[in-house]
Design an enzyme around this catalytic site. Structure first.
Site, PDB file in Angstrom:
ATOM      1  N   GLY A  17       0.828  -1.389   0.031  1.00  0.00           N
ATOM      2  CA  GLY A  17       0.075  -0.002  -0.164  1.00  0.00           C
ATOM      3  C   GLY A  17       0.826   1.320  -0.193  1.00  0.00           C
ATOM      4  O   GLY A  17       1.955   1.314   0.781  1.00  0.00           O
ATOM      5  N   PHE A  20      -0.841   7.066   2.806  1.00  0.00           N
ATOM      6  CA  PHE A  20      -0.196   7.976   3.955  1.00  0.00           C
ATOM      7  C   PHE A  20       0.907   6.768   4.746  1.00  0.00           C
ATOM      8  O   PHE A  20       2.038   7.266   4.845  1.00  0.00           O
ATOM      9  CB  PHE A  20      -1.072   8.623   4.861  1.00  0.00           C
ATOM     10  CG  PHE A  20      -1.800   9.611   4.395  1.00  0.00           C
ATOM     11  CD1 PHE A  20      -1.011  10.998   4.230  1.00  0.00           C
ATOM     12  CD2 PHE A  20      -3.096   9.594   4.025  1.00  0.00           C
ATOM     13  CE1 PHE A  20      -1.682  11.966   3.758  1.00  0.00           C
ATOM     14  CE2 PHE A  20      -3.819  10.927   3.274  1.00  0.00           C
ATOM     15  CZ  PHE A  20      -2.853  11.923   3.361  1.00  0.00           C
ATOM     16  N   GLU A 178     -17.768  18.454   5.162  1.00  0.00           N
ATOM     17  CA  GLU A 178     -16.952  19.197   4.259  1.00  0.00           C
ATOM     18  C   GLU A 178     -17.858  18.986   2.624  1.00  0.00           C
ATOM     19  O   GLU A 178     -17.949  19.828   2.113  1.00  0.00           O
ATOM     20  CB  GLU A 178     -15.524  18.900   4.176  1.00  0.00           C
ATOM     21  CG  GLU A 178     -15.201  17.330   3.858  1.00  0.00           C
ATOM     22  CD  GLU A 178     -13.828  16.854   4.018  1.00  0.00           C
ATOM     23  OE1 GLU A 178     -13.115  17.680   4.708  1.00  0.00           O
ATOM     24  OE2 GLU A 178     -13.295  15.894   3.721  1.00  0.00           O
TER      25      GLU A 178
HETATM   26  C1  LIG Z   1     -13.041  11.267   1.597  1.00  0.00           C
HETATM   27  C2  LIG Z   1     -11.718  11.185   2.651  1.00  0.00           C
HETATM   28  C3  LIG Z   1     -11.482  12.142   3.386  1.00  0.00           C
HETATM   29  C4  LIG Z   1     -10.546  12.352   4.572  1.00  0.00           C
HETATM   30  N1  LIG Z   1     -10.158  13.499   4.912  1.00  0.00           N
HETATM   31  C5  LIG Z   1      -9.198  13.267   6.185  1.00  0.00           C
HETATM   32  C6  LIG Z   1      -8.675  14.516   6.848  1.00  0.00           C
HETATM   33  O1  LIG Z   1      -9.092  15.574   6.467  1.00  0.00           O
HETATM   34  N2  LIG Z   1      -7.704  14.375   7.807  1.00  0.00           N
HETATM   35  C7  LIG Z   1      -7.157  13.230   8.147  1.00  0.00           C
HETATM   36  O2  LIG Z   1      -6.151  13.006   8.828  1.00  0.00           O
HETATM   37  N3  LIG Z   1      -7.832  12.026   7.428  1.00  0.00           N
HETATM   38  C8  LIG Z   1      -8.691  12.204   6.481  1.00  0.00           C
HETATM   39  N4  LIG Z   1      -9.211  11.028   5.976  1.00  0.00           N
HETATM   40  C9  LIG Z   1      -8.536   9.622   6.440  1.00  0.00           C
HETATM   41  C10 LIG Z   1      -7.036   9.380   5.623  1.00  0.00           C
HETATM   42  O3  LIG Z   1      -7.126   9.537   4.410  1.00  0.00           O
HETATM   43  C11 LIG Z   1      -6.583   7.949   5.992  1.00  0.00           C
HETATM   44  O4  LIG Z   1      -6.856   7.823   7.423  1.00  0.00           O
HETATM   45  C12 LIG Z   1      -5.378   7.761   5.757  1.00  0.00           C
HETATM   46  O5  LIG Z   1      -5.540   7.688   4.040  1.00  0.00           O
HETATM   47  C13 LIG Z   1      -4.869   6.070   5.984  1.00  0.00           C
HETATM   48  O6  LIG Z   1      -3.587   5.940   5.401  1.00  0.00           O
HETATM   49  P1  LIG Z   1      -3.376   4.192   5.086  1.00  0.00           P
HETATM   50  O7  LIG Z   1      -2.103   4.547   4.226  1.00  0.00           O
HETATM   51  O8  LIG Z   1      -3.667   3.501   6.225  1.00  0.00           O
HETATM   52  O9  LIG Z   1      -4.562   3.997   3.976  1.00  0.00           O
HETATM   53  P2  LIG Z   1      -4.619   4.869   2.463  1.00  0.00           P
HETATM   54  O10 LIG Z   1      -4.237   5.959   2.492  1.00  0.00           O
HETATM   55  O11 LIG Z   1      -6.019   4.373   2.282  1.00  0.00           O
HETATM   56  O12 LIG Z   1      -3.693   3.820   1.588  1.00  0.00           O
HETATM   57  C14 LIG Z   1      -3.989   2.421   1.213  1.00  0.00           C
HETATM   58  C15 LIG Z   1      -3.232   2.272   0.057  1.00  0.00           C
HETATM   59  O13 LIG Z   1      -3.240   0.632  -0.035  1.00  0.00           O
HETATM   60  C16 LIG Z   1      -3.538   0.320  -1.382  1.00  0.00           C
HETATM   61  N5  LIG Z   1      -4.096  -0.863  -1.321  1.00  0.00           N
HETATM   62  C17 LIG Z   1      -5.248  -1.525  -0.762  1.00  0.00           C
HETATM   63  N6  LIG Z   1      -5.456  -2.575  -0.993  1.00  0.00           N
HETATM   64  C18 LIG Z   1      -4.306  -2.947  -1.630  1.00  0.00           C
HETATM   65  C19 LIG Z   1      -3.952  -4.526  -2.329  1.00  0.00           C
HETATM   66  N7  LIG Z   1      -5.069  -5.435  -1.945  1.00  0.00           N
HETATM   67  N8  LIG Z   1      -2.870  -4.408  -2.825  1.00  0.00           N
HETATM   68  C20 LIG Z   1      -1.946  -3.537  -3.189  1.00  0.00           C
HETATM   69  N9  LIG Z   1      -2.290  -2.196  -2.602  1.00  0.00           N
HETATM   70  C21 LIG Z   1      -3.580  -1.951  -2.131  1.00  0.00           C
HETATM   71  C22 LIG Z   1      -4.264   1.576  -1.867  1.00  0.00           C
HETATM   72  O14 LIG Z   1      -4.489   1.650  -3.263  1.00  0.00           O
HETATM   73  C23 LIG Z   1      -4.199   2.729  -1.297  1.00  0.00           C
HETATM   74  O15 LIG Z   1      -2.964   3.410  -2.076  1.00  0.00           O
HETATM   75  C24 LIG Z   1     -10.157  11.119   4.937  1.00  0.00           C
HETATM   76  C25 LIG Z   1     -10.503   9.857   4.098  1.00  0.00           C
HETATM   77  C26 LIG Z   1     -11.238   9.914   3.012  1.00  0.00           C
HETATM   78  C27 LIG Z   1     -11.795   8.685   2.313  1.00  0.00           C
END
Ligand SMILES: Cc1cc2nc3c(=O)[nH]c(=O)nc-3n(C[C@H](O)[C@H](O)[C@H](O)COP(=O)(O)OP(=O)(O)OC[C@H]3O[C@@H](n4cnc5c(N)ncnc54)[C@H](O)[C@@H]3O)c2cc1C
Length: 455
Positions: A17, A20, A178
């Site tokens: 993934g 972030f 928002e």
């Molecule tokens: C509309 C929206 C608004 C938001 N606004 C805010 C905000 O204002 N402030 C804030 O702090 N947080 C906000 N968030 C939450 C924040 O975006 C998430 O908490 C954050 O992105 C989590 O990071 P992560 O790396 O865990 O997951 P993600 O950022 O979701 O990244 C996961 C990655 O894994 C990849 N992936 C998934 N499954 C697979 C697979 N099987 N194989 C390969 N790759 C895969 C995906 O494509 C993605 O790139 C918001 C979320 C959304 C949806």
């Protein structure tokens, strides 16, 4: 644990993934001593800045402004390679990551950061008839659909009564707030000029929240401010109202109220990515993978889980919130614990450093709360929100593009990215009853109100 070495002698870390958490893990792992080799597996070729998805859906920014090619981000890390691949499982015994494309990636350490997906809580009709907002296609589909509804209503104003210009947003958290604020601005400041022959003032934005307040994580004064601003601007906020079910043309609330609408936006819940369900690891409520204080899976010290996918303890008996800062900090901590393990040092427990919370409501309106207890609202909080989000966007070009869009929109009230790229058949469950007569009588997608989506 046994030390396994990769071909060239350096331990191999596979990161799943490029959100972030995943990107932060890659960045931190690049500095680990002794050095490790990293393979980043990501299903898309881009990193998506999810917090600005609602701006993509409402025509304020373009896709490339909030998405950045993963290869461009990591190319300066010599020991990191990228594979565009969808992870389908992990052979925990053999220590190999499996992909849908047939790949097997052996690892010494694994960092799972696949994020979260939308939770619809089994409410009938939501899965089939709502618009989630988790991915780039989600946002583009919603944008095209919204604009298409205005085109339909101008051609046939009777469609307004059937809900063509009514948008129901479910969930009064930051995403719902928002989104509701941005939709209102799109309708009242932009589309009102685009559709002079349409009574755009009949367009409605309804925000549904099951609790008796908006913005649950915030102080009551911030919640009250959000409610006041949205209501003053014309968003119909319905507190204490839960959704019973949805159809393609209406939503039915628990109290029996029926709201005709073709646009139900789902911002009410998240659950861990389905990948969590196939690994055979213990899960928390919401499907998140149980991890210990060091962020590794109990009994699997070589497997770390971070970000929205992880059920990381918050030290108070709960779990870390599924937002960006915990994801970033957890990823950094997991990389540090990998380094400590390689050096033979004991691992440390993750402690979240609270940096505060903020939510935007619309133009000149936001709420910000700092860990010190200081609270800001109105224009100052809005500028803080803009500055912080700009700082976290990846890539100088994207930052400049977003800033230019924001300034342009602020000065002119315009949202230039309102293009319907293509129209395609709706998702099967949302398809209206087939027309009874000959093909010539079949309605065109435009006439039938079918969902336009970007191809
Ligand atoms: C509309 C929206 C608004 C938001 N606004 C805010 C905000 O204002 N402030 C804030 O702090 N947080 C906000 N968030 C939450 C924040 O975006 C998430 O908490 C954050 O992105 C989590 O990071 P992560 O790396 O865990 O997951 P993600 O950022 O979701 O990244 C996961 C990655 O894994 C990849 N992936 C998934 N499954 C697979 C697979 N099987 N194989 C390969 N790759 C895969 C995906 O494509 C993605 O790139 C918001 C979320 C959304 C949806």
């Amino acid at each position: 644990m046994t030390k396994r070495r990769h071909r060239n002698g350096s331990p191999h870390v596979v990161v799943v993934g490029a959100g972030f958490a995943g990107l932060q893990a890659v960045k931190a792992l690049a500095k680990v001593k002794p050095p490790v080799r990293v393979t980043l597996l990501e299903q898309h070729n881009y990193h998506l800045f999810q917090p600005l998805l609602y701006q993509l859906a409402t025509g304020l920014v373009q896709p490339a402004d909030i998405a950045h090619p993963v290869r461009a981000i990591v190319r300066r890390h010599r020991r990191t390679s990228v594979r565009m691949a969808t992870v389908s499982g992990v052979d925990l015994e053999a220590r190999q990551v499996l992909t849908e494309e047939g790949g097997r990636f052996p690892y010494d350490f694994l960092v799972l950061a696949a994020g979260a997906t939308t939770a619809t809580f089994g409410i009938p009709g939501v899965e089939e008839h709502s618009f989630p907002l988790k991915s780039m296609p989600d946002a583009l589909r919603l944008r095209a659909h919204l604009l298409h509804q205005f085109e339909l209503a101008e051609n046939d104003p009777s469609q307004i009564g059937q809900g063509a210009l009514t948008v129901v947003v479910v969930g009064g958290g930051p995403t719902g707030v928002e989104m509701a604020g941005a939709l209102h601005e799109l309708f009242k400041h932009v589309l009102v000029h685009d559709f002079p022959d349409l009574d755009v003032h009949q367009a409605r934005v309804v925000l549904l929240e099951a609790m008796d307040h908006l913005l649950a994580p915030f102080h009551p004064s911030s919640r009250g401010h959000a409610l006041k601003i949205l209501s003053k601007r014309g968003v119909e906020v319905r507190l204490g109202q839960a959704l019973e079910r949805a159809t393609p043309n209406e939503v039915i609330l628990k109290d029996g109220t029926v709201i005709p609408t073709r646009t139900l936006i789902w911002g009410a819940g998240v659950r861990a990515h389905p990948l969590a369900d196939v690994l055979g690891l213990e899960q928390t409520r919401g499907g998140r993978i149980v991890v210990g204080e060091d962020l590794s899976v109990p009994g699997r010290p070589e497997v770390f889980v971070v970000g929205d996918l992880a059920g990381a303890p918050d030290g108070k008996g709960g779990l870390q919130p599924q937002v960006a800062q915990p994801a970033i900090q957890e990823a950094r901590h997991a990389a540090q614990n990998i380094e400590r393990t390689l050096k033979g040092e004991p691992r440390t427990g993750f402690v979240y450093k609270d940096k505060g919370i903020m939510a935007t409501i619309g133009r000149n309106a936001a709420v910000t709360e700092l860990p010190s207890g200081a609270r800001f609202k109105g224009a100052l909080a809005w500028y803080m929100w803009l500055a912080l989000h700009l700082a976290y966007i990846i890539g100088f070009r994207s930052r400049v593009a977003v800033l230019v869009n924001w300034i342009w929109s602020y000065l002119t009230y315009d949202r230039h990215a309102r293009i319907i790229v293509a129209v395609e058949a709706p998702r099967p469950a949302a398809r209206p009853a087939p027309p009874p007569a000959a093909p010539a009588a079949a309605p065109s997608p435009a006439a039938s109100g079918e969902r336009p989506v970007v191809s």
